[in-house]
Design an enzyme around this catalytic site. Structure first.
Site, PDB file in Angstrom:
ATOM      1  N   GLU A 172     -10.115  19.129  43.459  1.00 40.82           N
ATOM      2  CA  GLU A 172     -10.889  19.912  42.397  1.00 40.82           C
ATOM      3  C   GLU A 172     -12.214  19.662  42.022  1.00 40.82           C
ATOM      4  O   GLU A 172     -12.360  18.465  41.948  1.00 40.82           O
ATOM      5  CB  GLU A 172      -9.643  20.028  41.245  1.00 40.82           C
ATOM      6  CG  GLU A 172      -8.431  20.835  41.659  1.00 40.82           C
ATOM      7  CD  GLU A 172      -7.085  20.619  40.729  1.00 40.82           C
ATOM      8  OE1 GLU A 172      -7.714  20.581  39.289  1.00 40.82           O
ATOM      9  OE2 GLU A 172      -6.142  20.836  40.914  1.00 40.82           O
ATOM     10  N   CYS A 282      -2.208  15.600  41.536  1.00 40.16           N
ATOM     11  CA  CYS A 282      -1.734  15.315  42.745  1.00 40.16           C
ATOM     12  C   CYS A 282      -1.212  13.767  42.780  1.00 40.16           C
ATOM     13  O   CYS A 282      -0.280  13.614  43.331  1.00 40.16           O
ATOM     14  CB  CYS A 282      -2.579  15.460  43.900  1.00 40.16           C
ATOM     15  SG  CYS A 282      -2.802  17.177  43.896  1.00 40.16           S
TER      16      CYS A 282
HETATM   17  N1  NAD Z   1      -4.621  21.124  43.292  1.00 37.59           N
HETATM   18  C1  NAD Z   1      -5.145  20.197  44.114  1.00 37.59           C
HETATM   19  O1  NAD Z   1      -6.248  19.530  44.069  1.00 37.59           O
HETATM   20  C2  NAD Z   1      -4.408  20.152  45.616  1.00 37.59           C
HETATM   21  C3  NAD Z   1      -5.108  19.512  46.582  1.00 37.59           C
HETATM   22  C4  NAD Z   1      -4.480  19.369  47.834  1.00 37.59           C
HETATM   23  C5  NAD Z   1      -3.365  19.787  47.714  1.00 37.59           C
HETATM   24  N2  NAD Z   1      -2.372  20.473  46.822  1.00 37.59           N
HETATM   25  C6  NAD Z   1      -1.033  20.919  46.874  1.00 37.59           C
HETATM   26  O2  NAD Z   1      -1.011  22.076  47.012  1.00 37.59           O
HETATM   27  C7  NAD Z   1       0.029  22.875  46.315  1.00 37.59           C
HETATM   28  C8  NAD Z   1      -0.528  23.883  45.361  1.00 37.59           C
HETATM   29  O3  NAD Z   1      -1.268  22.945  44.408  1.00 37.59           O
HETATM   30  P1  NAD Z   1      -1.908  23.802  43.315  1.00 37.59           P
HETATM   31  O4  NAD Z   1      -2.607  22.878  42.379  1.00 37.59           O
HETATM   32  O5  NAD Z   1      -2.750  25.135  43.708  1.00 37.59           O
HETATM   33  O6  NAD Z   1      -0.679  24.389  42.334  1.00 37.59           O
HETATM   34  P2  NAD Z   1      -0.642  25.356  41.003  1.00 37.59           P
HETATM   35  O7  NAD Z   1       0.517  24.893  40.303  1.00 37.59           O
HETATM   36  O8  NAD Z   1      -1.866  25.498  40.638  1.00 37.59           O
HETATM   37  O9  NAD Z   1      -0.406  26.884  41.829  1.00 37.59           O
HETATM   38  C9  NAD Z   1       0.930  27.028  42.284  1.00 37.59           C
HETATM   39  C10 NAD Z   1       1.102  28.666  42.308  1.00 37.59           C
HETATM   40  O10 NAD Z   1       2.165  28.950  43.019  1.00 37.59           O
HETATM   41  C11 NAD Z   1       2.714  30.204  42.212  1.00 37.59           C
HETATM   42  N3  NAD Z   1       4.132  30.210  42.806  1.00 37.59           N
HETATM   43  C12 NAD Z   1       5.313  29.672  42.500  1.00 37.59           C
HETATM   44  N4  NAD Z   1       6.290  30.075  43.322  1.00 37.59           N
HETATM   45  C13 NAD Z   1       5.902  31.376  43.926  1.00 37.59           C
HETATM   46  C14 NAD Z   1       6.262  31.894  45.065  1.00 37.59           C
HETATM   47  N5  NAD Z   1       7.650  31.868  45.479  1.00 37.59           N
HETATM   48  N6  NAD Z   1       5.488  32.587  45.642  1.00 37.59           N
HETATM   49  C15 NAD Z   1       4.082  32.848  45.249  1.00 37.59           C
HETATM   50  N7  NAD Z   1       3.706  32.154  44.402  1.00 37.59           N
HETATM   51  C16 NAD Z   1       4.283  31.238  43.819  1.00 37.59           C
HETATM   52  C17 NAD Z   1       2.475  29.618  40.888  1.00 37.59           C
HETATM   53  O11 NAD Z   1       2.792  30.876  39.729  1.00 37.59           O
HETATM   54  C18 NAD Z   1       1.223  29.107  40.783  1.00 37.59           C
HETATM   55  O12 NAD Z   1       0.204  30.126  40.387  1.00 37.59           O
HETATM   56  C19 NAD Z   1       0.900  21.550  46.036  1.00 37.59           C
HETATM   57  O13 NAD Z   1       1.777  21.254  46.936  1.00 37.59           O
HETATM   58  C20 NAD Z   1      -0.360  20.444  45.573  1.00 37.59           C
HETATM   59  O14 NAD Z   1       0.303  19.370  45.883  1.00 37.59           O
HETATM   60  C21 NAD Z   1      -3.127  20.414  45.584  1.00 37.59           C
END
Ligand code: NAD
Length: 460
Positions: A172, A282
């Site tokens: 991020e 994370c």
């Molecule tokens: N944020 C980071 O920097 C980062 C970096 C690498 C990996 N990740 C991984 O990526 C994944 C997502 O992270 P994030 O920060 O974007 O999460 P987030 O919480 O910001 O977003 C997740 C989204 O998924 C939606 N959602 C939930 N259930 C759903 C469904 N069934 N169908 C469609 N949408 C649905 C939620 O409403 C939400 O908008 C996690 O597993 C995280 O560990 C995150």
């Protein structure tokens, strides 16, 4: 060669399930390189906001890319999962994988997304690739996602649909840049065809800048992501541990130690910045999930436990340093500069500012807070308990101590004179080592994480 009779890649359409930091960033980046992309999220308000051209979070470039791609008609959003799957050839699962209260991974969003994709695949003709991009514990893709999609679609994995796990490494604050320039691509494939299709998709996206790619089993790919985050967290906790030792040694400075060891090629200079500790959505959840997963496999991970242990208390060093400068905090105005877990984001998930503000309030301080982007999230976190400043100046006016918690560019520009003019007592605790101690120390009350007592500093 791909054996599915697939169309040339850029004709292929992609869908993203989950439009958070990862899903929306990836969606706009793929759309900006000519892919047709359709996004789905279970949060209708999010869809509505994105459809109006606004990103639901602050991340450099995302909103501009979103608007451009929508103008070109290359990016659309829906609240209908079936429409997303049927309108695409490849679906990325980018939903959240938060922690359960006991630290184990909560896979509910992944399971729900898998069900929705499976149900949509039931009535879909033609090959479809599903890529799990969310961070999931080893075995999840094969043992949870695959059987759910198979049972809901009544189609066997590897025949009319394929499945891969491909971890996301974006950070991020620089998510768009990281998406365009990753260090490597990892593809965990359940069968060869799905791995080939995904590799070709990445090749189209990255063109001549295709990063080094590792094709392997899903379980390896899943573990790479956890090992990666655990190592980075460990590296920061390591330098913070050394910083706490430096703090007690007259004349010591962790920045010099970090530079000294960082020049060793086997160690490297990155992620050796001492400070108030790491936060964000994370590291903690991934380390907790990894520990829980290892324990269920009867394996202890003491280095991961230690990384968490150091980080649990690191934010409170800021409070100790503040007390060292101005004594008891009760009844005093303390300014917290920076609330987001890092600069260039508004994300406050597990931010160290939350721990610091809570402890300051427990100590009876009057807390004023300011962040260039995270004020809306701060209001959700702190409610009426703190004063919300409109600017750095507003936050510092009449204050008796300033804590630098997030290293925003705006704060780096501050001079000792700025603090002296605005504050009742110019006392600064630099929790991110953004100021030059030699110029700050003689002019005001100054302490910094990992800097030995200042009265000895200039005697060197
Ligand atoms: N944020 C980071 O920097 C980062 C970096 C690498 C990996 N990740 C991984 O990526 C994944 C997502 O992270 P994030 O920060 O974007 O999460 P987030 O919480 O910001 O977003 C997740 C989204 O998924 C939606 N959602 C939930 N259930 C759903 C469904 N069934 N169908 C469609 N949408 C649905 C939620 O409403 C939400 O908008 C996690 O597993 C995280 O560990 C995150």
């Amino acid at each position: 060669m791909v054996q599915t009779g697939a169309k040339p890649m850029r004709d292929k359409a992609l869908s993203f399930f989950g439009l958070g930091y990862v899903g929306l960033t990836s969606a706009v980046c793929f759309a900006s390189r000519g892919f047709n992309v359709i996004g789905f999220d279970t949060d209708p308000q999010k869809i509505e906001l994105i459809n109006s051209g606004k990103a639901p979070f602050y991340e450099p470039q995302v909103e501009e890319l979103l608007r451009e791609a929508r103008r070109r008609g290359q990016l659309s959003f829906t609240d209908n999962p079936e429409e997303a799957v049927k309108g695409s050839d490849t679906t990325f699962i980018t939903v959240g994988t938060p922690s359960n209260p006991d630290g184990s991974i909560n896979l509910e969003q992944v399971k729900n997304a898998s069900k929705q994709i499976g149900q949509a695949l039931k009535g879909k003709n033609g090959y479809h690739l599903v890529v799990v991009r969310s961070t999931v514990t080893p075995g999840t893709t094969e043992n949870i996602v695959k059987p759910i999609i198979e049972s809901c679609s009544r189609k066997k994995c590897g025949e009319s649909w394929g499945l891969c796990f491909s971890p996301e490494f974006l950070r991020e604050g620089s998510a768009v840049n990281d998406t365009f320039h990753p260090d490597r691509i990892i593809i965990g494939e359940l069968d060869r065809t799905s791995g080939e299709i995904l590799e070709e998709l990445y090749r189209t996206f990255y063109s001549s800048e295709m990063p080094k790619t590792i094709r392997t089993t899903p379980v390896n790919a899943e573990l790479v992501k956890y090992a990666n985050n655990a190592f980075l967290a460990m590296k920061v906790s390591f330098i913070n541990m050394i910083a706490n030792l430096c703090q007690k040694l007259p004349g010591a400075d962790v920045e010099v130690i970090a530079e000294g060891i960082g020049l060793d090629k086997r160690i490297g200079p990155l992620f050796l910045k001492a400070g108030a500790g790491w936060g964000g959505s994370c590291f903690r959840k991934d380390l907790d999930a990894l520990l829980d997963f290892a324990l269920k496999n009867s394996v202890e991970l003491p280095l991961v436990e230690a990384a968490l242990k150091v980080n649990n208390t690191q934010p409170y060093r800021m409070i100790e340093l503040a007390k060292g400068l101005i004594g008891e905090l009760k009844g005093k105005k303390v300014s917290v500069l920076g609330l987001a877990f890092k600069p260039e984001t508004d994300d406050m998930r597990d931010a160290v500012s939350i721990k610091i503000v809570k402890r300051l309030l427990e100590e009876g301080a009057r807390v004023a807070v300011y962040d260039p982007k995270a004020m809306e999230n701060a209001r959700k976190a702190f409610g009426e308990a703190v004063e919300y400043a409109e600017s750095v100046e507003d936050c510092l006016t009449g204050s008796e101590c300033a804590l630098i918690v997030t290293e925003w560019e705006e704060f780096r520009k501050m001079t000792p004179q700025n603090f002296i003019e605005l504050m009742k007592i110019p006392a600064v605790v630099d929790g991110r080592r953004i100021y030059n101690a030699e110029s700050f120390s003689p002019k005001l009350r100054f302490a910094a994480v990992g800097l030995g007592e200042k009265r000895y500093y200039n005697q060197h």
